[in-house]
Every structure is written in C-alpha cells, then in structure tokens.
Design an enzyme around this catalytic site. Structure first.
Site, PDB file in Angstrom:
ATOM      1  N   LYS C  78       0.849  -1.204   0.000  1.00  0.00           N
ATOM      2  CA  LYS C  78       0.000   0.000   0.000  1.00  0.00           C
ATOM      3  C   LYS C  78       0.881   1.249   0.000  1.00  0.00           C
ATOM      4  O   LYS C  78       1.909   1.287   0.695  1.00  0.00           O
ATOM      5  CB  LYS C  78      -0.919  -0.027   1.223  1.00  0.00           C
ATOM      6  CG  LYS C  78      -2.007   1.045   1.232  1.00  0.00           C
ATOM      7  CD  LYS C  78      -2.948   0.852   2.422  1.00  0.00           C
ATOM      8  CE  LYS C  78      -4.039   1.909   2.470  1.00  0.00           C
ATOM      9  NZ  LYS C  78      -4.963   1.707   3.611  1.00  0.00           N
ATOM     10  N   SER C 153      -9.822   1.720   2.664  1.00  0.00           N
ATOM     11  CA  SER C 153      -8.913   2.488   1.825  1.00  0.00           C
ATOM     12  C   SER C 153      -7.859   1.624   1.138  1.00  0.00           C
ATOM     13  O   SER C 153      -7.230   2.095   0.202  1.00  0.00           O
ATOM     14  CB  SER C 153      -8.219   3.558   2.663  1.00  0.00           C
ATOM     15  OG  SER C 153      -7.405   2.957   3.654  1.00  0.00           O
ATOM     16  N   SER C 177     -10.109  -0.588   6.914  1.00  0.00           N
ATOM     17  CA  SER C 177      -9.510  -0.412   5.593  1.00  0.00           C
ATOM     18  C   SER C 177      -8.803  -1.631   5.020  1.00  0.00           C
ATOM     19  O   SER C 177      -8.407  -1.620   3.852  1.00  0.00           O
ATOM     20  CB  SER C 177      -8.533   0.764   5.603  1.00  0.00           C
ATOM     21  OG  SER C 177      -9.261   1.967   5.616  1.00  0.00           O
TER      22      SER C 177
END
Ligand SMILES: [Mg+2]
Ligand SMILES: [Zn+2]
Lengths: 480, 96, 488
Positions: C78, C153, C177
């Site tokens: 990420k 996210s 997330s």
C-alpha cells in the site's frame, strides 16, 4: 498611587542529555545547519517518537530538588499550532498531567528570604531555529530554517505569580540556575539560549488583591535583561493606568539595546492549541522506588552548602553565598581548604585573583588550568613567607598561562622573598643614609615617615623584601 | 445548524485551509450532517468513565540516551521544496 | 491457475525447482500488464527491483539455502508505507513527489524474508475512505465487477490480489480499511492486534487506530505474511513485546469446543438480507463442525461509529498538519508563510481529507473538546469493556464485515455520512485494538459477502484457527474473478 508588580515566570531549560528527547540525534550545540537531524525530528511522514529515559530521569531529579510532587502517572500531549520552526506543526509537551506539580524556590533579596511557589514542571521538545535574511523577522522576504535544535529536551518550569520585582525575578532565575547546575541536568546559559525566560507581569495598587491585566514579556536573554525588562514594564503599566489608560493583554518583546519593551502581537481569540493526548507515546508511571533511587543522586544543594560553609567553616555569609552560587566554584573552594589553606584566605583568593582569571578566560572553576591543589601550593608559599601576597598575585597568571607549579615560577623568576636580616640590613642602611629628611621627620615624632622608607626598600628589592622584617629592621636602626 | 459560518472560518484558519465564501454553505451542511450523527454519543451515560486514549495498556516505553547517526545534510534536504546553504527556505514569516 | 496463486503453493513450486522466482515474477508482470488497465490497482511499477529481488532468491535456492515462506513471491505494498528511495504518495497530490529516505519497519522485516514487490498500490487519499475513490490519481475497479468499488482504503491492495496481479499485499486498517476491501473482493484480510505490527514508516492517519496487516487469497497465506511482519519494534512506542510466534501452527482444521459469540447488535436492521443469510449459513457451518454458538449483547456498539468519527479525524487533523510545504511534499508559493500554508494545503489535499481535518480541528477546539473528543474517548472505554465482557464468555465473535456487498463506483461520493455508515461493523476493533479478519462467506449477484471474526488481543491464533477451519470445510466458497487466472 503606589503600585506593586505581580510577576510569574515561565522558564525553559535545555536538558544536558546526549541525544534529543524523541530520537537519537545529538544535542550538541553549534553544528552545521540541518546535520543533527533524522526522519524523526524532521517530522517526516510515518515516523514515531520514543522517549529518551534520561529526560524523564532529569525531570524527576529537578522536581525533587525543587520540592515538587512527582506525579505517579503522567503523559505527553500535543500542542497544535503552525510555525515553520516546528516540523510537525505540533509540539509534543505535557498538558494536564505534567511530571511535577507544586514546588518552591527560596530566594534571598535585601536580606529577606522569600518563597516563590512553582505551579508545575513539564517535559517538552524544543523547536528549530529561524534565520532571517533581512534585519529582522518582519523585514525579511525569506527565512532559513535549521532543525538541529528541534527535539532538544526542555524542562518548562512555571512559577506562581509570587514574584514582586525585577530584582526578585533575577534572584529567582539565578537560584534556579544554581540548583539545576548543581544537579548537572542543565547548563542554564541564558546567553546561549540554554535557559530562556518569559515573564507574565501585571501591576496593581499596593494593598489590593485583584490582579491587573498582564502582559507577556518575551525575548529576554540575560539575567540583567529580566530585571530591567520587568522594571521597565512595571513603570510603563503603572504610568499607563495613572494617565487613565488601560493595560491590554499582549505579548511584548524586550529590546536589549534600547532597554524598552515593545508590542509584539495582540493575542487573538484564534489562539487555540487543541491539546490532546499524544497517541504515539504511551503514559509514564513512576514508581516510588525509582523516585527514591533518584533522590539519592541529589547532591548537597546550594542553600545547605552555604549554611555549612558559614556554620562549619566559619565563613562570613556574604562569602558563603558567593562561593556556593555555582557548584564548580564551591567544589573548587572546598578542595583548596582541604589542602590545608586557611578558609578566609582561600575565600579571598577565590573571589579575587582566581575569579578574575576565570572570568577573563570565560571558564567555570572545574575547567581552570590551575587545579585546586596548585592554587593551595601558591597560597602555602605566602603563609610560609616564601613570597608576599603581592608577588603571589603576579605568580597566578604565570601559572595559568604555563601550567607550571607555583614554586617553579617563583624560583625561575627569582621571586623568593628576602627575609634574611643580613641582606636587608645592608639595604636599610643605604636607604637611611640617602633619606635624611625622612629620618629627621621620624625622629621628630612623625611616625608615618617610616612608610616612605619601607616603600624605598621595597622599590630597591623589586618587592621581594619581607615587609614585616623591613619594618622591624627600620625601627631598630632608626631608634638605635 | 450545529456549526456556524464563523466557526467554519475559524477552524479553516486553525487548520490552514482556504474555504471560499461560496463553499461555506456546502461544507457547513456536510459537517452539520456528520455532527448531528455524532450527537448519538451525548445519549451515553459517561459518568465515572475514564477516557481511553490508547488501544494498548502499556507504560514506560523508553530508549537509552545513546546517540544514533543523523542524516547527511543533503539527505535531510532531499525532499525540501526550496533550500539554500544547507537550510530549508520559507517565505516571509508572519504571525496569524 | 487459481489454485496456484497462493503463497504456499507457489513456495512449493519454488523450492522444488518447478519454477524460478524470476519466471514467476515475469508471469505476474505479464498478467499485471494485461489486466491493470481495467483494474488500476497500482500507483507505481517496481518491476526492476522486483526482478532483482527475485533473482537474488533464485540464487539462494540454487545455492541450496533455505528460503522463507514468502521469499520470491510477488506482492504489493500500500502506498502509505515507506520504502527507502521510493515514492510514498498516500494517493495524494501532497506527496506526489515525496521519496522516503528510510524504510518502514515492516519493509525491513519483509526484506529479511526476501520479499518481492511489484509496486505500490492505490488507496483512498491518506487512507481516508471506504472505496478508493478518494485517490487523487485514479479509481480502482473491483475485479469481480469493474463497475463496483474494490472497497477502501486499501482498495488497490485488495484489487491487486483479487485480480491476480499480486499474490499477496499489505494494507493498513484504521477503521476497517483492510477488512472491508477484503470483504468486497472476496479475500482474507486481517487487522492484527494494535501493537503487533510496527507502525514505524506507516504514514499516519489516526495513530491510536492504525495497524498494518495482510491481504491474501487464503488463510494460510495470511499466516505466512503475518509471520513475516509481526514482532516488536523499538522504534514504535506502542509496539508490544512478546515472544515470536509461528502463526502457521494455528492453521488447525478443528473448532470443536470453540465458543463463538454472535453479538445481536451486529445483526440489526441495515444488514442486507442476503448477507444475513450467508452469515447464518456460516454460523450453521460452525455449529455442525462442533463449535458452541452463543448469543450476546454488546450495548455500546451503536455508539462506536460516532466515537470513531470523532477520534480518527481529531488525530488526523494533527498528524496531517506536517504537510505544509516547508520540509517536504507539495508547495504552492504564497506571499508569506501563512498564505503558502493555506495555498499548499488547499491544493494538496482532496475534499474528504479536508473535511476530516476540519472535523477533527472542530472536535478538539476549545469549547467542543469535552462534548466531542473527551466524550468519545470515554465511549471508547465503554466499547472496550463490552468487548472485554463478551470475550470473557467466548473465544471468537462472528459478525458481518460490512452490511452489504460492494457498491457501484460513484454511488456514495456525494454523501460522506452514508459512506461513513458502511464502516459500522469494523471501526470498534480499531477503537479497542482487538484483532479481526475478514473471510468470504457467500456471494450475492456475483459479488463476495464477507464475515468478520474477532478475537482477544494477541490471540491471532484463535482467529486463524476459526477462519482456517471454515475455509477448509466450505469448498463452495472458492469462486474467483475470471481475470484472476494466471497461466503458470
Ligand atoms: Mg513550553
Ligand atoms: Zn533526530
């Protein structure tokens, strides 16, 4: 109307740790800009703080010496505001649970002891340094930022509004400095910025209890500046009120050159620091055992030492006060006395010739090139009559420069005192012979005339003659 | 409305964000909706409840006072938008 | 093949010499090149480093050295996790050109495991969002249905694994997330106990809630990635000290005697009926496998979301103050410093980030602190004690991960509150620090349905055991998005 000042001080002291409060960067002073920085103190995205244990240790030590309560549970909070010397735009500090509460400092002013209460002591990180391109912050188009100081550990010591004059404020700061230096937790050099002071000051008619509107005085970087700044501000506020004006709450700066205070900015309602608990640091619990361990590290404090110097060594209070102001001087003095030197002689020399050399070199006593036993040897030579006190005064600088022992300097320069009666008698005879007028005066009862004759002998011997012996021999010869 | 235009301007300044006058209504409405939902917690009896700031109940995590290497000056300034003579450079500094 | 695209299967192929890491990496890169234009999971391409790292692993294998379970198997990171010398954009204009001068601790740990990463993945800007639509750069599509969001996210990480572009990925979870995109993409996603994985080098959203975790195809892979990244870190004051565990040992196909709690509040109205059906089936599965099912009440759950949306923005408003144009990141010139700050932050942050900064600033500001922030911290205590009580009675809690399956791109973008409400089942684990994971438990209209398992702090083993047993016994849940198949 007569006014009195009500003053509270917020003092920031840099702690003498090797590394910063939340990262391993060095705290050393004077490095090239932005070389004592790392991702953590630069506040780069993703970094986290870890508390330096020594900071907490020093804070507790200071708190104990300043008679504070050490909180068993304490935490860090974020103080949020934007300023370019603050890379994260928040300062990690302590808000509602500081490490220390409720202490006091006793000061001596005008022969009276006054107790200044402390509200709190907390730990926090220092900000960076802004360097302005123009003459001042207001006239500079651009500003340079150096983050070397960012994250240097600070103790913020907040007093109650117990201080009543500039003189008291100065005495308070000097006492605070002395205590923190004794503890070896801070250098407290105002000129170098390792001790900084903001003063909250208001005035009120003598005899009233209500507090007036206060101004916050900043930018003070010397002890005398604190005193003068407060004195100026007290007069300014009192005159303002007398003239029918009102004091406004504001920040004022001390202009060292003009010796006046000037408006910096009016505090607006937008100043909202939004303190909240620092989520990246976890709470601190201080065990009673650790507190006791730290208590044992605390050396004899200046007050106790001063008392001992007067009571046990028999020093006058004035001397004891001066000698215990900083730990290094007091340690030095005790070492000289331990080497067998008379207490008063040692004290006089410490305050006189030794202090002169120290000040000229800008050193503390522990860094003096003449060690306590070397000074003791010099003073020993006086008491043994090998040299006079006056000669000794010229020997000390020589020792300071060359690092040589006192006896060596005396021998090399031929400064040994002439006490030998035979040698002196000869000189005295020639002096008597060549100064008939003085001799006549003496014989006519003007006993003072002998002073002139002694002077002549000293001149002839370049100061080396033993003044006691000269006096004695002159009288013997004149009255013979 | 739970939040006034004045308050929006104040928090915008505190957070150093620009909000144009014509955006205040829409921003205000969104914040108002959210804050209205937040009012749910005003129903909770919180008397005698201690606040929780951390998900872990640890204490006293500290490091020894041992120096670690710092970044070289070029590395420290690597991401600086503007720099000069080893310093970060910023425009005229004023107080708000 | 679908079966091949797990870490543990590929690891066998590597150690038996059936394929080299370089060959494997090239195949994944080819597949990524084919599907990425449709999925848009990645923000950066790291193929040179990936092939270099793969070659190093092949060298180790050739030299007869043993390799870690994760070594040489292509993954993705990420873009809010810092890798030295690489960009870490947080999907924000603010950090578009920021290069990290240091490694996050998880990256150091992954390096020790000889990891291979194909690139950094898309996300909601600064991890604020539940759909990855808040990225400043691109919209990521759900590989199951390209019209749908992958969740957020960590939507880029989930989409990368679901599409078969990467075998595994790291995400971060502040309010769900990892778990929510794993649910939307039919994957295993774990938010470990707060403090188990170092946060050092994870660009903070809300410090007391953030936690890094794995997104994988199956439970075994989850344990493997967890093994690689878990462990104490002296750079993170909130990192927990405990002995190193081998989470693979928890992969036991047996839940007999396990007490599974079903909190009533999680099954209230608002839960989609088909999702409810899938969850009830899952409960049934556990019952049949010998677990004890216990109904529970957790009265403070309904306040969790409100408390979360006060605490998270409050911390964020402070964490994101450093993005000011002075030391790093975007700068928009201004007449003076305040003007520069405002212009930079207004241009650098997207609407959702600004909204949360304003919200967070408001709830901390004088006059509102007690009513919002302080009260939320007290509600946090109550939520925590509900969980403590529940987990005294049971070993695991079973809940929905999200009230419904993935929604259409654009569906919730104008209604922030509706978007926030989707996080209702996940946020309380961030408030309490408890570990939770998502595992697929059904499908609705071709989209996966997720269930959430929750355990006591640091009891990831029980979580893995419960999930593993479910996975091994529900072979009907092995559907994959068609684009996932990688020919090997
Ligand atoms: Mg302060
Ligand atoms: Zn540093």
């Amino acid at each position: 109307m007569k006014y009195e000042s009500v003053i509270g001080l917020e003092v920031h002291c840099e702690l003498k740790t090797k590394t910063k409060i939340f990262c391993g960067c060095s705290t050393e002073f004077g490095a090239e800009p932005n070389t004592h920085v790392c991702p953590v103190c630069l506040g780069l995205p993703g970094v986290l703080p870890v508390l330096n244990k020594e900071v907490l240790h020093f804070a507790i030590k200071a708190g104990l010496a300043l008679h504070c309560d050490i909180l068993p549970y304490s935490k860090f909070d974020r103080k949020n505001y934007y300023y370019p010397d603050l890379p994260k735009n928040f300062q990690t500090s302590q808000y509602d649970l500081p490490i220390c509460l409720n202490g006091h400092v006793d000061i001596e002013v005008g022969g009276e002891t006054r107790r200044i209460r402390l509200t709190r002591i907390h730990m926090e990180e220092d900000a960076g340094k802004l360097v302005h391109n123009g003459a001042s912050i207001d006239t500079s188009d651009t500003t340079y930022v150096d983050y070397n100081r960012t994250g240097v550990p600070l103790l913020e010591i907040v007093s109650e509004p117990d201080i009543r004059s500039g003189e008291e404020a100065k005495a308070y700061l000097e006492k605070l400095r002395s205590i923190l230096q004794y503890l070896d937790v801070s250098d407290c050099r105002m000129e170098e910025g390792s001790m900084r002071c903001d003063a909250n000051i208001s005035v009120r008619p003598v005899g009233t209890a209500e507090l007036g509107t206060k101004a916050e005085l900043k930018n003070i970087n010397s002890f005398s500046g604190v005193q003068k700044g407060i004195e100026f501000e007290a007069v300014r506020q009192a005159e303002l009120i007398e003239d029918g004006g009102t004091v406004i709450q504001e920040t004022r700066g001390w202009d060292e050159n003009k010796e006046i205070t000037v408006t910096q900015r009016v505090k607006e309602g937008t100043n909202d620091y939004r303190f909240f608990p620092e989520p990246d640091l976890i709470p601190i619990e201080v065990s009673p055992e650790w507190i006791e361990e730290i208590r044992k590290e605390i050396p004899e404090m200046p007050d106790a030492r001063c008392k001992r110097f007067t009571e046990e060594l028999g020093l006058p209070e004035y001397d004891a006060n001066l000698l215990t102001l900083d730990k290094q001087t007091a340690d030095y003095f005790e070492a000289v006395v331990a080497a067998g030197i008379d207490v008063k002689t040692a004290s006089n020399w410490m305050q006189g010739e030794f202090a002169k050399q120290l000040n000229a070199a800008g050193l503390t006593a522990d860094k003096a090139p003449v060690a306590p036993n070397a000074l003791a040897e010099l003073l020993e030579l006086i008491s043994k009559g090998t040299i006079s006190g006056k000669i000794a005064k010229s020997v000390l600088p020589e020792m300071w420069q060359s690092g040589k022992a006192a006896a060596e300097v005396v021998k090399e320069k031929g400064l040994v005192q002439i006490s030998d009666t035979g040698a002196l008698e000869e000189i005295i005879k020639t002096i008597i012979a060549s100064n008939p007028q003085s001799v006549a005066d003496y014989k006519a009862g003007k006993k003072k005339a002998i002073g002139f004759l002694v002077g002549q002998v000293m001149k002839q011997t370049k100061g080396r003659a033993n003044p006691g012996a000269v006096n004695e021999l002159l009288i013997k010869n004149l009255e013979a | 409305m739970k939040i006034s235009a004045e308050e929006i301007k104040k928090i915008a300044l505190l957070s150093r964000l620009e909000i144009q006058d014509n955006q205040i209504d829409s921003v205000g409405k969104q914040l108002n909706d959210i804050l209205t939902y937040m009012d749910l917690i005003s129903q909770v009896d919180i008397s005698d409840v201690e606040p929780t700031g951390h998900a872990v109940s640890m204490r006293n995590v500290m490091r020894e006072d041992v120096p670690q290497p710092s970044l070289a000056n070029e590395k420290a300034l690597q991401n600086a938008p503007e720099q000069e003579n080893g310093y970060f450079k910023v425009p005229k500094v004023i107080q708000d | 093949m679908v079966e091949a695209s797990t870490i543990h299967v590929l690891h066998e192929k590597l150690v038996t010499g059936e394929i080299t890491s370089v060959e494997l990496t090239k195949k994944y890169l080819a597949h990524k090149d084919a599907v990425e234009p449709r999925v848009q999971a990645f923000l950066s391409d790291n193929r040179e480093y990936a092939l270099e790292a793969a070659a190093a692993v092949d060298k180790k294998i050739a030299a007869g050295e043993s390799i870690s379970d994760l070594a040489g198997i292509p993954g993705a990171i990420k873009d809010n996790i810092c890798i030295k010398g690489q960009n870490a954009t947080c999907a924000s204009r603010m950090l578009e050109n920021f290069k990290s001068p240091y490694n996050a601790t998880v990256i150091e740990k992954l390096m020790n495991a000889d990891y291979v990463s194909l690139g950094k993945t898309n996300m909601d800007e600064f991890a604020m969002g539940s759909s990855t639509e808040n990225s400043a750069f691109q919209i990521t599509h759900n590989p199951w249905n390209l019209d749908c969001v992958p969740g957020g996210s960590s939507g880029g990480s989930a989409a990368a694994v679901a599409s078969g572009e990467a075998v595994w990925a790291l995400g971060s979870d502040t309010g769900g997330s990892i778990r929510q995109p794993a649910s939307y993409c039919g994957l295993v996603g774990m938010k470990p106990t707060y403090g188990l994985i170092s946060r050092y080098g994870l660009i903070a959203f809300a410090s007391s809630l953030d936690q890094i975790g794995p997104i994988t195809t199956d439970v075994t892979d989850c344990a493997i990635v967890l093994n690689a990244i878990a462990g104490h870190d002296s750079k993170d004051s909130t990192s927990i000290v405990q002995e190193k565990k081998d989470y693979k040992k928890a992969l036991v196909n047996d839940v007999r005697g396990l007490k599974i709690g079903i909190p009533e509040e999680y099954f209230a109205e608002g839960l989609d009926s088909e999702c409810r059906k899938a969850l009830e089936e899952a409960i049934d599965t556990y019952k049949k496998l010998g677990a004890e099912i216990i109904s529970l009440k957790m009265p403070h759950m309904k306040y969790g979301l409100a408390a979360y949306y006060i605490i998270a923005p409050a911390e964020a408003s402070s964490n994101l103050a450093r993005f000011d144009g002075v030391g790093f990141g975007l700068r928009i010139p201004g007449t003076d410093i305040v003007d520069m700050y405002k212009k930079t932050r207004s241009a650098g942050f997207g609407a959702e980030v600004k909204r949360r900064i304003l919200l967070g600033t408001y709830v901390l500001s004088s006059g509102y602190y007690d009513a919002y922030y302080l009260r939320a911290m007290k509600v946090r205590t109550l939520v925590k004690s509900d969980y403590d009580e529940a987990l005294k009675q049971v070993d695991v809690l079973l809940t929905p991960t999200v009230p419904d399956t993935a929604f259409k791109i654009g569906q919730n973008t104008d209604d922030p509150l509706a978007m926030y409400l989707g996080d209702i089942c996940t946020v309380t684990l961030n408030l309490t620090g408890l570990p939770g994971m998502n595992i697929c438990c059904g499908y609705k209209d071709g989209l996966p349905i997720g269930m959430q398992l929750i355990a006591k702090a640091l009891d990831e083993e029980t979580l893995l055991r419960a999930a593993y047993t479910f996975e091994q016994n529900r072979t009907d849940l092995k559907k994959q998005p068609p684009m996932r198949e990688v020919e090997l």
